[in-house]
Design an enzyme around this catalytic site. Structure first.
Site, PDB file in Angstrom:
ATOM      1  N   HIS A 195      -8.820  78.929  39.608  1.00 41.92           N
ATOM      2  CA  HIS A 195      -7.419  78.517  39.479  1.00 41.92           C
ATOM      3  C   HIS A 195      -6.618  78.752  40.764  1.00 41.92           C
ATOM      4  O   HIS A 195      -5.881  79.741  40.856  1.00 41.92           O
ATOM      5  CB  HIS A 195      -6.773  79.254  38.303  1.00 41.92           C
ATOM      6  N   CYS A 244     -10.673  73.881  36.998  1.00 37.05           N
ATOM      7  CA  CYS A 244     -11.205  74.475  35.763  1.00 37.05           C
ATOM      8  C   CYS A 244     -11.625  73.358  34.797  1.00 37.05           C
ATOM      9  O   CYS A 244     -12.593  72.662  35.046  1.00 37.05           O
ATOM     10  CB  CYS A 244     -10.192  75.444  35.156  1.00 37.05           C
ATOM     11  N   GLU A 247      -3.961  77.318  41.673  1.00 35.66           N
ATOM     12  CA  GLU A 247      -2.507  77.249  41.419  1.00 35.66           C
ATOM     13  C   GLU A 247      -1.939  78.610  41.038  1.00 35.66           C
ATOM     14  O   GLU A 247      -0.721  78.816  41.117  1.00 35.66           O
ATOM     15  CB  GLU A 247      -2.204  76.205  40.326  1.00 35.66           C
TER      16      GLU A 247
END
Ligand code: MN
Length: 242
Positions: free
Chosen positions: A219, A115, A221
């Site tokens: 994202h 990001c 994660e």
């Protein structure tokens, strides 16, 4: 074999915890947990100003570098005037991360930007950003709820054979999205290998002649099904023994 160490420069924020309300190093736990799930060990890197002039001192500690999400990159670093929607920036963090990213690329250390981290890689290589995407693409679907990934999932199309597609393990990838800025002019050496299927916005950039230099606008994660952080950890392990 010892786990590969993935360095993550920490955001610097004013934070409240326990009895305190003051500047702190605060990194979303999801990054650390995702590196752990992938078989790596996360090393949170504090904002030590000397790393601007001596990034090797930080990079010598780690096997791979992960640039996390967070606040907008300050437009001074790409020569633009501040847009009203570019609200809070942390130039101290930008300066350190730009130095670490440039040096990691010179050393061919595995590098993943997430990001803001993708946008930062673009700026570190001389590129520019769109400061407020709704002005450019005419919708707000890349970030529907501030502070949440709710209802912002959208698909990206990844270039067959690219690092982005190999790391994701597929060519159409559903993403957790939370951004209001995006890549405008591309930095030197980068190619776009992923685009939003909403509006063709660049969502993955990479450097083909590096072993693993990848930025993604989404994202991984926050997505337990994503293979991207595993791909970084695997490359960091390979880079260490090489
Ligand atoms: Mn997006």
């Amino acid at each position: 074999m010892a786990r590969p160490l993935i360095g993550i420069p920490s955001p610097i924020e004013r934070a409240r915890w326990g009895a305190w309300d003051e500047p702190a190093h605060v990194l979303n736990r999801s990054y650390v947990d995702a590196v752990h799930r992938a078989g790596g060990a996360a090393v949170i890197l504090p904002a030590d100003p000397d790393w601007v002039t001596d990034p090797d001192q930080a990079l010598d500690l780690i096997d791979g570098l992960l640039l996390a999400g967070g606040v907008d990159v300050d437009p001074q670093f790409y020569g633009a005037e501040r847009h009203p929607e570019t609200k809070r920036t942390v130039p101290e963090r930008d300066t350190i991360e730009i130095a670490l990213a440039r040096r990691a690329l010179e050393r061919d250390m595995p590098l993943l930007g997430i990001c803001r981290g993708m946008q930062l890689i673009n700026v570190a290589l001389g590129g520019t950003l769109h400061q407020h995407l709704p002005d450019v693409v005419g919708h707000g679907e890349h970030r529907r709820v501030i502070g949440s990934f709710a209802n912002s999932d959208h698909d990206v199309e990844l270039e067959p054979g690219s690092l982005a597609a190999r790391a994701a393990g597929e060519e159409v990838h559903v993403t957790k999205s939370h951004h209001h800025q995006g890549v405008d002019r591309l930095g030197e050496g980068l190619v776009v290998t992923g685009r939003s299927m909403l509006d063709d916005l660049p969502e993955a950039v990479e450097i083909p002649d590096r072993r693993f230099a990848l930025g993604v606008q989404w994202h991984p994660e926050a997505d337990e099904r994503s293979r991207l952080i595993s791909a970084l950890v695997e490359e960091a392990a390979a880079a260490r023994v090489a």
